[in-house]
Design a protein around this motif. Structure first.
Motif, PDB file in Angstrom:
ATOM      1  N   THR A  84      42.790   1.979 -11.695  1.00  0.00           N
ATOM      2  CA  THR A  84      41.377   1.643 -11.825  1.00  0.00           C
ATOM      3  C   THR A  84      40.938   0.914 -10.561  1.00  0.00           C
ATOM      4  OG1 THR A  84      41.893  -0.482 -12.865  1.00  0.00           O
ATOM      5  CG2 THR A  84      41.605   1.420 -14.319  1.00  0.00           C
ATOM      6  N   ASN A  85      39.656   0.617 -10.479  1.00  0.00           N
ATOM      7  CA  ASN A  85      39.140  -0.032  -9.273  1.00  0.00           C
ATOM      8  C   ASN A  85      39.681  -1.447  -9.070  1.00  0.00           C
ATOM      9  OD1 ASN A  85      37.657   2.170  -8.440  1.00  0.00           O
ATOM     10  ND2 ASN A  85      35.807   1.524  -9.531  1.00  0.00           N
ATOM     11  N   ASP A  86      40.214  -2.060 -10.145  1.00  0.00           N
ATOM     12  CA  ASP A  86      40.751  -3.414  -9.979  1.00  0.00           C
ATOM     13  C   ASP A  86      42.281  -3.420  -9.860  1.00  0.00           C
ATOM     14  OD1 ASP A  86      41.283  -2.678 -12.567  1.00  0.00           O
ATOM     15  OD2 ASP A  86      40.589  -4.552 -13.471  1.00  0.00           O
ATOM     16  N   LEU A  92      49.664  -0.385  -7.368  1.00  0.00           N
ATOM     17  CA  LEU A  92      49.488   1.025  -7.022  1.00  0.00           C
ATOM     18  C   LEU A  92      50.754   1.579  -6.365  1.00  0.00           C
ATOM     19  CD1 LEU A  92      47.251   3.178  -7.158  1.00  0.00           C
ATOM     20  CD2 LEU A  92      46.580   2.490  -4.857  1.00  0.00           C
ATOM     21  N   LEU A  93      51.331   0.799  -5.459  1.00  0.00           N
ATOM     22  CA  LEU A  93      52.561   1.224  -4.785  1.00  0.00           C
ATOM     23  C   LEU A  93      53.720   1.322  -5.772  1.00  0.00           C
ATOM     24  CD1 LEU A  93      52.244  -0.947  -1.566  1.00  0.00           C
ATOM     25  CD2 LEU A  93      52.031   1.542  -1.709  1.00  0.00           C
ATOM     26  N   GLY A  94      53.778   0.399  -6.714  1.00  0.00           N
ATOM     27  CA  GLY A  94      54.826   0.445  -7.729  1.00  0.00           C
ATOM     28  C   GLY A  94      54.762   1.729  -8.530  1.00  0.00           C
ATOM     29  N   ARG A  95      53.549   2.128  -8.900  1.00  0.00           N
ATOM     30  CA  ARG A  95      53.377   3.371  -9.646  1.00  0.00           C
ATOM     31  C   ARG A  95      53.794   4.572  -8.794  1.00  0.00           C
ATOM     32  NH1 ARG A  95      47.518   2.717 -12.721  1.00  0.00           N
ATOM     33  NH2 ARG A  95      47.952   0.694 -13.672  1.00  0.00           N
ATOM     34  N   LEU A  96      53.414   4.518  -7.537  1.00  0.00           N
ATOM     35  CA  LEU A  96      53.723   5.634  -6.646  1.00  0.00           C
ATOM     36  C   LEU A  96      55.223   5.793  -6.442  1.00  0.00           C
ATOM     37  CD1 LEU A  96      52.970   7.850  -4.665  1.00  0.00           C
ATOM     38  CD2 LEU A  96      52.626   6.086  -2.929  1.00  0.00           C
ATOM     39  N   PHE A  97      55.900   4.704  -6.102  1.00  0.00           N
ATOM     40  CA  PHE A  97      57.311   4.814  -5.746  1.00  0.00           C
ATOM     41  C   PHE A  97      58.229   4.984  -6.949  1.00  0.00           C
ATOM     42  CE2 PHE A  97      56.097   2.347  -1.731  1.00  0.00           C
ATOM     43  CZ  PHE A  97      55.852   3.538  -1.053  1.00  0.00           C
ATOM     44  N   SER A  98      57.678   4.842  -8.156  1.00  0.00           N
ATOM     45  CA  SER A  98      58.486   5.125  -9.340  1.00  0.00           C
ATOM     46  C   SER A  98      58.461   6.612  -9.674  1.00  0.00           C
ATOM     47  CB  SER A  98      57.980   4.317 -10.540  1.00  0.00           C
ATOM     48  OG  SER A  98      56.678   4.745 -10.905  1.00  0.00           O
ATOM     49  N   ALA A  99      57.644   7.378  -8.946  1.00  0.00           N
ATOM     50  CA  ALA A  99      57.546   8.821  -9.183  1.00  0.00           C
ATOM     51  C   ALA A  99      58.822   9.525  -8.745  1.00  0.00           C
ATOM     52  CB  ALA A  99      56.348   9.397  -8.432  1.00  0.00           C
ATOM     53  N   GLY A 100      59.134  10.622  -9.420  1.00  0.00           N
ATOM     54  CA  GLY A 100      60.335  11.394  -9.101  1.00  0.00           C
ATOM     55  C   GLY A 100      60.349  11.917  -7.684  1.00  0.00           C
ATOM     56  N   GLY A 145      43.721   5.739  -1.683  1.00  0.00           N
ATOM     57  CA  GLY A 145      44.365   4.662  -2.429  1.00  0.00           C
ATOM     58  C   GLY A 145      43.949   3.293  -1.926  1.00  0.00           C
ATOM     59  N   ALA A 146      43.869   3.154  -0.599  1.00  0.00           N
ATOM     60  CA  ALA A 146      43.435   1.878  -0.017  1.00  0.00           C
ATOM     61  C   ALA A 146      42.005   1.568  -0.429  1.00  0.00           C
ATOM     62  CB  ALA A 146      43.564   1.933   1.502  1.00  0.00           C
ATOM     63  N   ALA A 147      41.141   2.587  -0.396  1.00  0.00           N
ATOM     64  CA  ALA A 147      39.742   2.384  -0.791  1.00  0.00           C
ATOM     65  C   ALA A 147      39.655   2.004  -2.267  1.00  0.00           C
ATOM     66  CB  ALA A 147      38.941   3.652  -0.523  1.00  0.00           C
ATOM     67  N   GLN A 148      40.485   2.631  -3.091  1.00  0.00           N
ATOM     68  CA  GLN A 148      40.473   2.330  -4.526  1.00  0.00           C
ATOM     69  C   GLN A 148      40.942   0.903  -4.795  1.00  0.00           C
ATOM     70  OE1 GLN A 148      41.898   5.629  -6.704  1.00  0.00           O
ATOM     71  NE2 GLN A 148      41.878   4.600  -8.674  1.00  0.00           N
ATOM     72  N   ALA A 149      41.880   0.413  -3.967  1.00  0.00           N
ATOM     73  CA  ALA A 149      42.361  -0.961  -4.115  1.00  0.00           C
ATOM     74  C   ALA A 149      41.479  -1.942  -3.328  1.00  0.00           C
ATOM     75  CB  ALA A 149      43.806  -1.066  -3.635  1.00  0.00           C
ATOM     76  N   ASP A 150      40.389  -1.409  -2.755  1.00  0.00           N
ATOM     77  CA  ASP A 150      39.430  -2.205  -1.986  1.00  0.00           C
ATOM     78  C   ASP A 150      40.105  -2.969  -0.846  1.00  0.00           C
ATOM     79  OD1 ASP A 150      36.859  -2.966  -1.358  1.00  0.00           O
ATOM     80  OD2 ASP A 150      36.957  -4.800  -2.546  1.00  0.00           O
ATOM     81  N   CYS A 151      40.901  -2.219  -0.079  1.00  0.00           N
ATOM     82  CA  CYS A 151      41.545  -2.835   1.088  1.00  0.00           C
ATOM     83  C   CYS A 151      41.627  -1.809   2.209  1.00  0.00           C
ATOM     84  CB  CYS A 151      42.935  -3.355   0.732  1.00  0.00           C
ATOM     85  SG  CYS A 151      44.147  -2.066   0.392  1.00  0.00           S
ATOM     86  N   THR A 152      41.957  -2.301   3.370  1.00  0.00           N
ATOM     87  CA  THR A 152      42.255  -1.431   4.509  1.00  0.00           C
ATOM     88  C   THR A 152      43.615  -1.863   5.033  1.00  0.00           C
ATOM     89  OG1 THR A 152      41.101  -2.975   5.981  1.00  0.00           O
ATOM     90  CG2 THR A 152      39.845  -1.076   5.188  1.00  0.00           C
ATOM     91  N   LEU A 190      50.600  -5.311   5.231  1.00  0.00           N
ATOM     92  CA  LEU A 190      49.600  -4.768   6.151  1.00  0.00           C
ATOM     93  C   LEU A 190      48.260  -4.474   5.476  1.00  0.00           C
ATOM     94  CD1 LEU A 190      51.847  -2.342   8.231  1.00  0.00           C
ATOM     95  CD2 LEU A 190      50.850  -4.503   8.995  1.00  0.00           C
ATOM     96  N   ALA A 191      48.196  -4.666   4.170  1.00  0.00           N
ATOM     97  CA  ALA A 191      46.940  -4.438   3.440  1.00  0.00           C
ATOM     98  C   ALA A 191      46.029  -5.643   3.586  1.00  0.00           C
ATOM     99  CB  ALA A 191      47.234  -4.165   1.966  1.00  0.00           C
ATOM    100  N   VAL A 192      44.797  -5.399   3.955  1.00  0.00           N
ATOM    101  CA  VAL A 192      43.806  -6.462   4.131  1.00  0.00           C
ATOM    102  C   VAL A 192      42.671  -6.223   3.141  1.00  0.00           C
ATOM    103  CG1 VAL A 192      42.195  -7.561   5.736  1.00  0.00           C
ATOM    104  CG2 VAL A 192      44.349  -6.573   6.590  1.00  0.00           C
ATOM    105  N   GLU A 193      42.421  -7.212   2.264  1.00  0.00           N
ATOM    106  CA  GLU A 193      41.344  -7.065   1.288  1.00  0.00           C
ATOM    107  C   GLU A 193      40.010  -6.943   1.995  1.00  0.00           C
ATOM    108  OE1 GLU A 193      41.191  -9.569  -2.232  1.00  0.00           O
ATOM    109  OE2 GLU A 193      43.202 -10.309  -1.702  1.00  0.00           O
ATOM    110  N   ASN A 194      39.198  -5.997   1.542  1.00  0.00           N
ATOM    111  CA  ASN A 194      37.870  -5.814   2.149  1.00  0.00           C
ATOM    112  C   ASN A 194      36.912  -6.921   1.733  1.00  0.00           C
ATOM    113  OD1 ASN A 194      38.604  -3.470   3.470  1.00  0.00           O
ATOM    114  ND2 ASN A 194      38.007  -2.138   1.777  1.00  0.00           N
ATOM    115  N   HIS A 195      37.078  -7.411   0.510  1.00  0.00           N
ATOM    116  CA  HIS A 195      36.195  -8.460   0.002  1.00  0.00           C
ATOM    117  C   HIS A 195      37.042  -9.561  -0.623  1.00  0.00           C
ATOM    118  CE1 HIS A 195      33.815  -4.693  -0.105  1.00  0.00           C
ATOM    119  NE2 HIS A 195      32.939  -5.460   0.487  1.00  0.00           N
TER     120      HIS A 195
END
Length: 198
Positions: A84-86, A92-100, A145-152, A190-195
């Motif tokens: 989700t947006n929050d 998000l990375l945890g979900r990704l790297f748990s993928a097969g 993914g970065a945009a969804q997590a509101d970061c760059t 390396l992730a920087v919050e946009n807000h």
């Protein structure tokens, strides 16, 4: 010269089974130690079925590389779809790297492909082509993914992904499975919050 064969649903299914068998056998035994007979046995086909779909083992290697690349893209999209947006970048990375798609078996197979390609320029060119075709998709899902997590990220996405590749395929990090943990740490750092709050 590559032959042209009419693609049918049955042919696609046969090729897919051979590629899936190669994913496991290459990762378990190594490419050179895996014979065509072993691939056929693992896939449940005869040598005739193999050679009606692939001319050489390098053809299988190229198909395996494309399969894994597509699997990575699908894993990224699936992780994004469940967020989700929050959702913060760490979750998000945890979900990704748990993928097969990021399993130790897939990693070993990709390392095997890279080793073989380093010795065989023709295969190296084919893998590079597969990479060129899928790389923009991987960049797209990471940026999304970065945009969804509101970061760059404090690094160009292309360079960031190359850094992650180096960590993912490092033989020094694969033995204890620390590669995915370090990839997550690097991406989070390396992730920087946009807000930022406050």
């Amino acid at each position: 010269m590559a032959r042209t064969v009419r693609e049918t649903a049955r042919r696609r299914a046969t090729r897919a089974k051979i590629v899936e068998a190669a994913l496991e056998e290459f990762g378990r035994n190594g490419i050179d130690a895996t014979s065509v007979e072993q691939l056929c046995e693992a896939a449940g086909f005869t040598r005739g079925a193999f050679y009606s779909n692939f001319d050489t083992k390098n053809d299988v290697c190229a198909a395996v590389a494309r399969y894994i690349a597509d699997e990575y893209v699908e894993a990224c999209r699936s992780a994004l779809a469940s967020a989700t947006n929050d959702t913060d970048i760490g979750e998000l990375l945890g979900r990704l790297f748990s993928a097969g798609a990021f399993s130790p078996e897939r990693q070993r197979t990709m390392v095997e492909l890279q080793l073989r390609a380093s010795r065989e320029p023709a295969l190296s060119e084919r893998l590079a082509l597969a990479r060129e075709e899928t790389w923009p998709l991987i960049v797209e899902v990471v940026d999304h993914g970065a945009a969804q997590a509101d970061c760059t990220f404090a690094m160009d996405t292309h360079d960031l992904l190359r850094l992650c590749e180096a960590l993912f395929f490092s033989p020094l990090l694969t033995a204890d499975g620390s590669n995915l943990r370090l990839m997550s740490r690097v991406l989070e750092a390396l992730a920087v919050e946009n807000h930022p709050v406050g």
